[in-house]
Design an enzyme around this catalytic site. Structure first.
Site, PDB file in Angstrom:
ATOM      1  N   ASN A  17       0.874  -1.165   0.000  1.00 47.88           N
ATOM      2  CA  ASN A  17       0.000   0.000   0.000  1.00 47.88           C
ATOM      3  C   ASN A  17       0.913   1.218   0.000  1.00 47.88           C
ATOM      4  OD1 ASN A  17      -1.769   2.057   0.502  1.00 47.88           O
ATOM      5  ND2 ASN A  17      -2.738   1.099   2.291  1.00 47.88           N
ATOM      6  N   ARG A 102      -2.614  -2.052  -3.459  1.00 52.10           N
ATOM      7  CA  ARG A 102      -3.808  -1.234  -3.271  1.00 52.10           C
ATOM      8  C   ARG A 102      -3.716  -0.059  -4.248  1.00 52.10           C
ATOM      9  NH1 ARG A 102      -4.933   3.412   0.863  1.00 52.10           N
ATOM     10  NH2 ARG A 102      -7.153   3.687   0.519  1.00 52.10           N
ATOM     11  N   HIS A 191     -12.731   3.122  -0.059  1.00 48.55           N
ATOM     12  CA  HIS A 191     -12.732   2.112   1.009  1.00 48.55           C
ATOM     13  C   HIS A 191     -13.427   0.826   0.548  1.00 48.55           C
ATOM     14  CE1 HIS A 191     -12.775   5.508   4.291  1.00 48.55           C
ATOM     15  NE2 HIS A 191     -11.533   5.111   4.071  1.00 48.55           N
ATOM     16  N   LEU A 220     -15.547   3.686   9.931  1.00 50.75           N
ATOM     17  CA  LEU A 220     -15.244   4.933  10.639  1.00 50.75           C
ATOM     18  C   LEU A 220     -13.789   4.915  11.094  1.00 50.75           C
ATOM     19  CD1 LEU A 220     -18.463   5.013  12.905  1.00 50.75           C
ATOM     20  CD2 LEU A 220     -18.191   5.881  10.567  1.00 50.75           C
ATOM     21  N   ARG A 252     -11.747  15.836   7.265  1.00 49.15           N
ATOM     22  CA  ARG A 252     -12.554  16.242   6.106  1.00 49.15           C
ATOM     23  C   ARG A 252     -13.971  16.602   6.537  1.00 49.15           C
ATOM     24  NH1 ARG A 252     -10.984  10.963   3.464  1.00 49.15           N
ATOM     25  NH2 ARG A 252      -8.873  11.309   2.732  1.00 49.15           N
ATOM     26  N   MET A 294     -10.623  10.255  18.325  1.00 48.66           N
ATOM     27  CA  MET A 294     -11.847  10.080  19.109  1.00 48.66           C
ATOM     28  C   MET A 294     -11.549   9.847  20.589  1.00 48.66           C
ATOM     29  SD  MET A 294     -14.958  10.466  18.584  1.00 48.66           S
ATOM     30  CE  MET A 294     -15.546  10.371  16.901  1.00 48.66           C
ATOM     31  N   ARG A 295     -10.390   9.260  20.895  1.00 44.43           N
ATOM     32  CA  ARG A 295     -10.036   9.046  22.315  1.00 44.43           C
ATOM     33  C   ARG A 295      -9.854  10.374  23.030  1.00 44.43           C
ATOM     34  NH1 ARG A 295      -5.617   4.830  20.244  1.00 44.43           N
ATOM     35  NH2 ARG A 295      -5.711   6.409  18.629  1.00 44.43           N
ATOM     36  N   GLU A 344     -14.538   0.227  15.450  1.00 41.81           N
ATOM     37  CA  GLU A 344     -14.179  -0.980  16.207  1.00 41.81           C
ATOM     38  C   GLU A 344     -13.932  -0.708  17.682  1.00 41.81           C
ATOM     39  OE1 GLU A 344     -10.861  -2.866  14.162  1.00 41.81           O
ATOM     40  OE2 GLU A 344     -11.857  -2.472  12.262  1.00 41.81           O
ATOM     41  N   GLU A 395      -8.128  -4.890   5.404  1.00 43.30           N
ATOM     42  CA  GLU A 395      -7.997  -4.578   3.978  1.00 43.30           C
ATOM     43  C   GLU A 395      -6.853  -5.359   3.339  1.00 43.30           C
ATOM     44  OE1 GLU A 395      -8.594  -0.374   5.343  1.00 43.30           O
ATOM     45  OE2 GLU A 395      -9.113  -0.102   3.238  1.00 43.30           O
TER      46      GLU A 395
HETATM   47  P1  ADP Z   1      -7.152   5.340   8.920  1.00 42.80           P
HETATM   48  O1  ADP Z   1      -8.284   6.003   8.221  1.00 42.80           O
HETATM   49  O2  ADP Z   1      -5.977   6.245   9.146  1.00 42.80           O
HETATM   50  O3  ADP Z   1      -6.810   3.957   8.411  1.00 42.80           O
HETATM   51  P2  ADP Z   1      -8.033   3.975  11.344  1.00 42.80           P
HETATM   52  O4  ADP Z   1      -9.085   3.084  10.829  1.00 42.80           O
HETATM   53  O5  ADP Z   1      -6.771   3.369  11.848  1.00 42.80           O
HETATM   54  O6  ADP Z   1      -7.720   5.166  10.371  1.00 42.80           O
HETATM   55  O7  ADP Z   1      -8.676   4.849  12.528  1.00 42.80           O
HETATM   56  C1  ADP Z   1      -7.935   5.809  13.203  1.00 42.80           C
HETATM   57  C2  ADP Z   1      -8.837   6.517  14.196  1.00 42.80           C
HETATM   58  O8  ADP Z   1      -9.447   5.555  15.054  1.00 42.80           O
HETATM   59  C3  ADP Z   1      -8.109   7.457  15.143  1.00 42.80           C
HETATM   60  O9  ADP Z   1      -7.985   8.745  14.570  1.00 42.80           O
HETATM   61  C4  ADP Z   1      -9.023   7.486  16.357  1.00 42.80           C
HETATM   62  O10 ADP Z   1      -9.989   8.516  16.215  1.00 42.80           O
HETATM   63  C5  ADP Z   1      -9.768   6.165  16.311  1.00 42.80           C
HETATM   64  N1  ADP Z   1      -9.388   5.232  17.373  1.00 42.80           N
HETATM   65  C6  ADP Z   1      -8.361   4.368  17.395  1.00 42.80           C
HETATM   66  N2  ADP Z   1      -8.347   3.686  18.562  1.00 42.80           N
HETATM   67  C7  ADP Z   1      -9.394   4.132  19.294  1.00 42.80           C
HETATM   68  C8  ADP Z   1      -9.929   3.832  20.597  1.00 42.80           C
HETATM   69  N3  ADP Z   1      -9.374   2.919  21.381  1.00 42.80           N
HETATM   70  N4  ADP Z   1     -11.031   4.497  20.999  1.00 42.80           N
HETATM   71  C9  ADP Z   1     -11.603   5.420  20.199  1.00 42.80           C
HETATM   72  N5  ADP Z   1     -11.156   5.752  18.983  1.00 42.80           N
HETATM   73  C10 ADP Z   1     -10.062   5.132  18.537  1.00 42.80           C
END
Ligand code: ADP
Length: 415
Positions: A17, A102, A191, A220, A252, A294-295, A344, A395
């Site tokens: 990728n 990819r 995606h 998400l 975005r 989000m954390r 997740e 993926e």
């Molecule tokens: P990408 O689009 O970069 O592949 P990911 O699918 O890895 O992104 O998601 C990244 C996002 O997931 C982080 O910006 C964060 O907001 C969220 N995230 C990751 N771990 C957690 C968690 N334990 N609790 C809440 N949100 C999380």
């Protein structure tokens, strides 16, 4: 003649990728989908690059890192090849069946993965105007890998491909047809590899064939998109000509009145590039509250931060609108599946997204929703009309699976 002997059972696939300054990779064994090695090269071309390699079965049993300068993608792939060779998983191994790449934009032409030849490369190149950030980087990855192993099949797996089944009434924007066609303006969706994988895994979780179920997939991550999948085929998705449309994302804006851009140009005097950067990089959660993780947003809400709370509410409101819209598009919804980093991990996002949607048969069980696990799981109460599930995406495995299905000698030996 090829210098590489053909293995009787070439069962490994290397997935690449390639981003503008990064290269992610995974080596998978398609007999069981296990991961033999994985890693990431970052900051390619900068003063200090960084390569992190992990190989659970490797010589050093774990993680290696180097931080010297890696000048370009060719050098990055050579460095990856060295790391793999160190673990006796080298690119010259006869067990390597193919390299799966990819590729973000496959336009209208590619609805399936393809073995790369000069014609495919030319077509990916032709799509650069609609994917100026991604396709050039993907092309570099393919060309570099091809130069290193010219005899090995290189397969392009497109992020847009799964969405090619969308009907015209979902894919077309309501703008002048001649202009749209002249400039290839339409909804492509992204995606797709994740939406394909998660919708299929959701059907498995329900104990059904994908052709029997209708699923809303909510991917998400930092980027975010929703899709409506009817009987295994995508019928609508929230990202459009580019990944900017749809849900509120990390940086975005997602959906916005297009006239906002005219306003920013005419009234605020911003250049097109500045507007592009504003909407793609400085909007969404980061634009609303300064954080896109989000954390961190959760922590700030718990501490009583109003901006973080409002950003969260805007994010959830948009998500609900898409769940409602796709329920209408599908008619019958068997499952809503949450996936990617936020989907997740963030139980509070899942809970808030379905709160008040009992009318659609949606609810989460608080205890089930609180469980942390890497496995697909149902979080709705028993007997719910619509299953709500958490289905971790993969993926790389899906790219490897599609690659192997196209070129593997024993195509049945797969997860
Ligand atoms: P990408 O689009 O970069 O592949 P990911 O699918 O890895 O992104 O998601 C990244 C996002 O997931 C982080 O910006 C964060 O907001 C969220 N995230 C990751 N771990 C957690 C968690 N334990 N609790 C809440 N949100 C999380």
């Amino acid at each position: 003649m090829s210098p590489y002997p053909k293995a009787e059972h070439a069962t490994r696939v290397l997935v690449l990728n390639s981003g503008s300054s990064s290269l992610k990779y995974q080596l998978l064994d398609m007999r069981d989908g296990s991961r033999l090695a994985a890693g990431l090269v970052e900051r390619i071309g900068e003063k200090t690059s960084r390569l992190v390699h992990t190989a659970p079965t490797g010589a050093d049993e774990g993680r290696r890192e180097r931080t010297d300068r890696i000048a370009d993608h060719a050098k990055a792939l050579e460095a990856v090849a060295d790391e793999l060779a160190h673990d006796e998983l080298g690119l010259d191994s006869p067990e390597l069946a193919a390299i799966g790449h990819r590729v973000v934009h496959g336009g209208l032409k590619f609805s399936e993965p393809v073995v790369v030849d000069d014609g495919v490369l030319a077509e990916i190149e032709r799509l650069v105007p609609v994917a100026p950030l991604h396709n050039p980087a993907n092309l570099i990855g393919i060309r570099t890998a091809r130069a290193l192993r010219p005899d090995l099949p290189q397969v392009a797996v497109f992020d847009t491909a799964f969405h090619r089944t969308m009907p015209e009434h979902a894919a077309r924007y309501a703008i002048d047809t001649a202009t749209a066609d002249a400039h290839r303006i339409r909804r492509y969706g992204f995606h797709g590899t994740s939406h394909a994988y998660v919708s299929r895994r959701t059907a498995e979780l329900l104990g059904k064939d994908p052709s029997e179920v209708n699923v809303i997939v909510l991917h998400l991550g930092n980027g975010a998109s929703a899709s409506a999948v009817a009987g295994g085929r995508c019928v609508d998705t929230s990202m459009g000509l580019t990944p900017l449309e749809g849900l509120v994302m990390g940086t975005r804006s997602g959906d916005i009145d297009p006239a906002v851009t005219f306003h920013l140009r005419r009234v605020a005097g911003m250049s097109v590039d500045e507007i592009d950067e504003l909407l793609n990089k400085k909007s969404g959660l980061v634009g609303l509250c300064g954080d896109n993780d989000m954390r961190e947003i959760r922590r700030r809400i718990d501490a009583g931060d109003e901006r973080a709370r409002l950003a969260f509410s805007i994010y959830i409101h948009r998500l609900k609108k898409y769940i409602g819209a796709y329920s209408a598009v599908l008619g019958r919804v068997d499952a809503v599946a949450f996936t990617a980093g936020v989907g997740e991990n963030a139980a509070e996002v899942r809970e808030a997204a379905v709160a008040g949607l009992e009318v659609f048969g949606l609810a989460v069980d608080a205890q089930r929703n609180a469980v942390r696990s890497g496995e697909p799981r149902i979080i709705s109460p028993d007997g719910a009309r619509t299953v709500v599930a958490v289905v971790p995406t993969d993926e790389e495995l899906e790219i490897a699976r599609q690659t192997f299905a196209l070129v593997g000698e024993d195509r049945t030996a797969i997860v």
